[in-house]
Design a protein around this motif. Structure first.
Motif, PDB file in Angstrom:
ATOM      1  N   GLN A  25       0.826  -1.205   0.000  1.00  0.00           N
ATOM      2  CA  GLN A  25       0.000   0.000   0.000  1.00  0.00           C
ATOM      3  C   GLN A  25       0.866   1.263   0.000  1.00  0.00           C
ATOM      4  O   GLN A  25       0.614   2.190  -0.773  1.00  0.00           O
ATOM      5  N   LYS A  26       1.902   1.294   0.823  1.00  0.00           N
ATOM      6  CA  LYS A  26       2.809   2.446   0.856  1.00  0.00           C
ATOM      7  C   LYS A  26       3.514   2.612  -0.488  1.00  0.00           C
ATOM      8  O   LYS A  26       3.663   3.731  -0.989  1.00  0.00           O
ATOM      9  N   LEU A  27       3.973   1.502  -1.058  1.00  0.00           N
ATOM     10  CA  LEU A  27       4.699   1.569  -2.332  1.00  0.00           C
ATOM     11  C   LEU A  27       3.794   2.032  -3.469  1.00  0.00           C
ATOM     12  O   LEU A  27       4.214   2.800  -4.326  1.00  0.00           O
ATOM     13  N   TRP A  28       2.529   1.564  -3.486  1.00  0.00           N
ATOM     14  CA  TRP A  28       1.576   2.021  -4.506  1.00  0.00           C
ATOM     15  C   TRP A  28       1.372   3.526  -4.414  1.00  0.00           C
ATOM     16  O   TRP A  28       1.356   4.231  -5.428  1.00  0.00           O
ATOM     17  N   LYS A  29       1.183   4.028  -3.190  1.00  0.00           N
ATOM     18  CA  LYS A  29       0.982   5.472  -3.006  1.00  0.00           C
ATOM     19  C   LYS A  29       2.184   6.252  -3.514  1.00  0.00           C
ATOM     20  O   LYS A  29       2.033   7.264  -4.210  1.00  0.00           O
ATOM     21  N   GLN A  30       3.380   5.766  -3.196  1.00  0.00           N
ATOM     22  CA  GLN A  30       4.589   6.447  -3.638  1.00  0.00           C
ATOM     23  C   GLN A  30       4.725   6.385  -5.162  1.00  0.00           C
ATOM     24  O   GLN A  30       5.103   7.367  -5.795  1.00  0.00           O
ATOM     25  N   TRP A  31       4.441   5.225  -5.755  1.00  0.00           N
ATOM     26  CA  TRP A  31       4.490   5.072  -7.214  1.00  0.00           C
ATOM     27  C   TRP A  31       3.570   6.105  -7.871  1.00  0.00           C
ATOM     28  O   TRP A  31       3.958   6.802  -8.796  1.00  0.00           O
ATOM     29  N   ASN A  32       2.328   6.188  -7.390  1.00  0.00           N
ATOM     30  CA  ASN A  32       1.356   7.107  -7.982  1.00  0.00           C
ATOM     31  C   ASN A  32       1.797   8.561  -7.868  1.00  0.00           C
ATOM     32  O   ASN A  32       1.586   9.344  -8.793  1.00  0.00           O
ATOM     33  N   LYS A  33       2.416   8.915  -6.750  1.00  0.00           N
ATOM     34  CA  LYS A  33       2.919  10.284  -6.603  1.00  0.00           C
ATOM     35  C   LYS A  33       4.036  10.564  -7.608  1.00  0.00           C
ATOM     36  O   LYS A  33       4.044  11.600  -8.263  1.00  0.00           O
ATOM     37  N   VAL A  34       4.972   9.636  -7.715  1.00  0.00           N
ATOM     38  CA  VAL A  34       6.114   9.838  -8.621  1.00  0.00           C
ATOM     39  C   VAL A  34       5.652   9.968 -10.068  1.00  0.00           C
ATOM     40  O   VAL A  34       6.045  10.898 -10.768  1.00  0.00           O
ATOM     41  N   VAL A  35       4.816   9.041 -10.543  1.00  0.00           N
ATOM     42  CA  VAL A  35       4.432   9.064 -11.959  1.00  0.00           C
ATOM     43  C   VAL A  35       3.494  10.219 -12.290  1.00  0.00           C
ATOM     44  O   VAL A  35       3.371  10.599 -13.448  1.00  0.00           O
ATOM     45  N   SER A  36       2.851  10.804 -11.275  1.00  0.00           N
ATOM     46  CA  SER A  36       2.006  11.968 -11.542  1.00  0.00           C
ATOM     47  C   SER A  36       2.779  13.278 -11.366  1.00  0.00           C
ATOM     48  O   SER A  36       2.212  14.358 -11.487  1.00  0.00           O
ATOM     49  N   GLY A  37       4.089  13.166 -11.071  1.00  0.00           N
ATOM     50  CA  GLY A  37       4.930  14.348 -10.988  1.00  0.00           C
ATOM     51  C   GLY A  37       4.926  15.050  -9.648  1.00  0.00           C
ATOM     52  O   GLY A  37       5.481  16.138  -9.522  1.00  0.00           O
ATOM     53  N   LYS A  38       4.309  14.445  -8.638  1.00  0.00           N
ATOM     54  CA  LYS A  38       4.270  15.065  -7.321  1.00  0.00           C
ATOM     55  C   LYS A  38       5.579  14.807  -6.573  1.00  0.00           C
ATOM     56  O   LYS A  38       6.263  13.828  -6.817  1.00  0.00           O
ATOM     57  N   GLN A  39       5.879  15.700  -5.639  1.00  0.00           N
ATOM     58  CA  GLN A  39       7.071  15.532  -4.820  1.00  0.00           C
ATOM     59  C   GLN A  39       6.808  14.426  -3.802  1.00  0.00           C
ATOM     60  O   GLN A  39       5.720  14.319  -3.250  1.00  0.00           O
ATOM     61  N   VAL A  40       7.829  13.623  -3.572  1.00  0.00           N
ATOM     62  CA  VAL A  40       7.691  12.472  -2.686  1.00  0.00           C
ATOM     63  C   VAL A  40       8.664  12.586  -1.529  1.00  0.00           C
ATOM     64  O   VAL A  40       9.850  12.840  -1.731  1.00  0.00           O
ATOM     65  N   ARG A  41       8.168  12.371  -0.338  1.00  0.00           N
ATOM     66  CA  ARG A  41       9.029  12.269   0.841  1.00  0.00           C
ATOM     67  C   ARG A  41       9.168  10.780   1.145  1.00  0.00           C
ATOM     68  O   ARG A  41       8.181  10.051   1.195  1.00  0.00           O
ATOM     69  N   PRO A  42      10.385  10.319   1.351  1.00  0.00           N
ATOM     70  CA  PRO A  42      10.589   8.892   1.644  1.00  0.00           C
ATOM     71  C   PRO A  42       9.838   8.475   2.915  1.00  0.00           C
ATOM     72  O   PRO A  42       9.798   9.202   3.890  1.00  0.00           O
ATOM     73  N   VAL A  43       9.235   7.291   2.836  1.00  0.00           N
ATOM     74  CA  VAL A  43       8.530   6.724   3.976  1.00  0.00           C
ATOM     75  C   VAL A  43       9.323   5.540   4.525  1.00  0.00           C
ATOM     76  O   VAL A  43      10.070   4.899   3.797  1.00  0.00           O
ATOM     77  N   GLN A  44       9.118   5.268   5.789  1.00  0.00           N
ATOM     78  CA  GLN A  44       9.799   4.125   6.394  1.00  0.00           C
ATOM     79  C   GLN A  44       8.964   2.873   6.181  1.00  0.00           C
ATOM     80  O   GLN A  44       7.759   2.862   6.442  1.00  0.00           O
ATOM     81  N   LEU A  45       9.612   1.822   5.697  1.00  0.00           N
ATOM     82  CA  LEU A  45       8.953   0.537   5.523  1.00  0.00           C
ATOM     83  C   LEU A  45       9.086  -0.263   6.807  1.00  0.00           C
ATOM     84  O   LEU A  45       9.979  -0.029   7.613  1.00  0.00           O
ATOM     85  N   THR A  46       8.179  -1.211   6.992  1.00  0.00           N
ATOM     86  CA  THR A  46       8.219  -2.079   8.159  1.00  0.00           C
ATOM     87  C   THR A  46       8.341  -3.515   7.721  1.00  0.00           C
ATOM     88  O   THR A  46       7.989  -3.875   6.590  1.00  0.00           O
ATOM     89  N   LEU A  47       8.838  -4.333   8.616  1.00  0.00           N
ATOM     90  CA  LEU A  47       9.007  -5.749   8.333  1.00  0.00           C
ATOM     91  C   LEU A  47       8.622  -6.537   9.568  1.00  0.00           C
ATOM     92  O   LEU A  47       9.104  -6.256  10.662  1.00  0.00           O
ATOM     93  N   LYS A  48       7.739  -7.514   9.378  1.00  0.00           N
ATOM     94  CA  LYS A  48       7.294  -8.344  10.507  1.00  0.00           C
ATOM     95  C   LYS A  48       8.133  -9.584  10.620  1.00  0.00           C
ATOM     96  O   LYS A  48       8.627 -10.109   9.690  1.00  0.00           O
TER      97      LYS A  48
END
Length: 94
Positions: free
Chosen positions: A71-94
């Motif tokens: 879900q986080k990666l999809w949101k970031q992908w959509n921001k990048v391809v639409s030309g919006k500025q992206v702030r890196p998010v922290q991923l989690t691992l269980k």
């Protein structure tokens, strides 16, 4: 190329010029100060597309990161391809 997410030494990038490809991320693993290896993963399936030097153990971690953070990666992908500025998010691992 833009850094979109991170987890320890694992850095996820999306290359803006790749927007015509299926959604994917490039994950770089910093091995030393001047050396990094990478792999490309499809966001939808979490499957490996290409590997450029990651070990089997690193690939397993990367695959889990993609699968558990879609879900986080999809949101970031959509921001990048639409030309919006992206702030890196922290991923989690269980």
């Amino acid at each position: 190329m833009g850094k979109i997410a991170f987890f320890k030494q694992y850095i996820a990038w999306i290359i803006r010029g790749d927007k015509h490809e299926f959604p994917h991320v490039h994950i770089y693993v910093t091995k030393t100060k001047h050396k990094a290896s990478s792999a490309k993963f499809w966001i939808a399936s979490g499957e490996l597309a290409t590997n450029k030097g990651l070990t089997e153990k690193e690939l397993i971690v990367c695959e889990k990161l993609v699968q558990q953070n879609k879900q986080k990666l999809w949101k970031q992908w959509n921001k990048v391809v639409s030309g919006k500025q992206v702030r890196p998010v922290q991923l989690t691992l269980k």
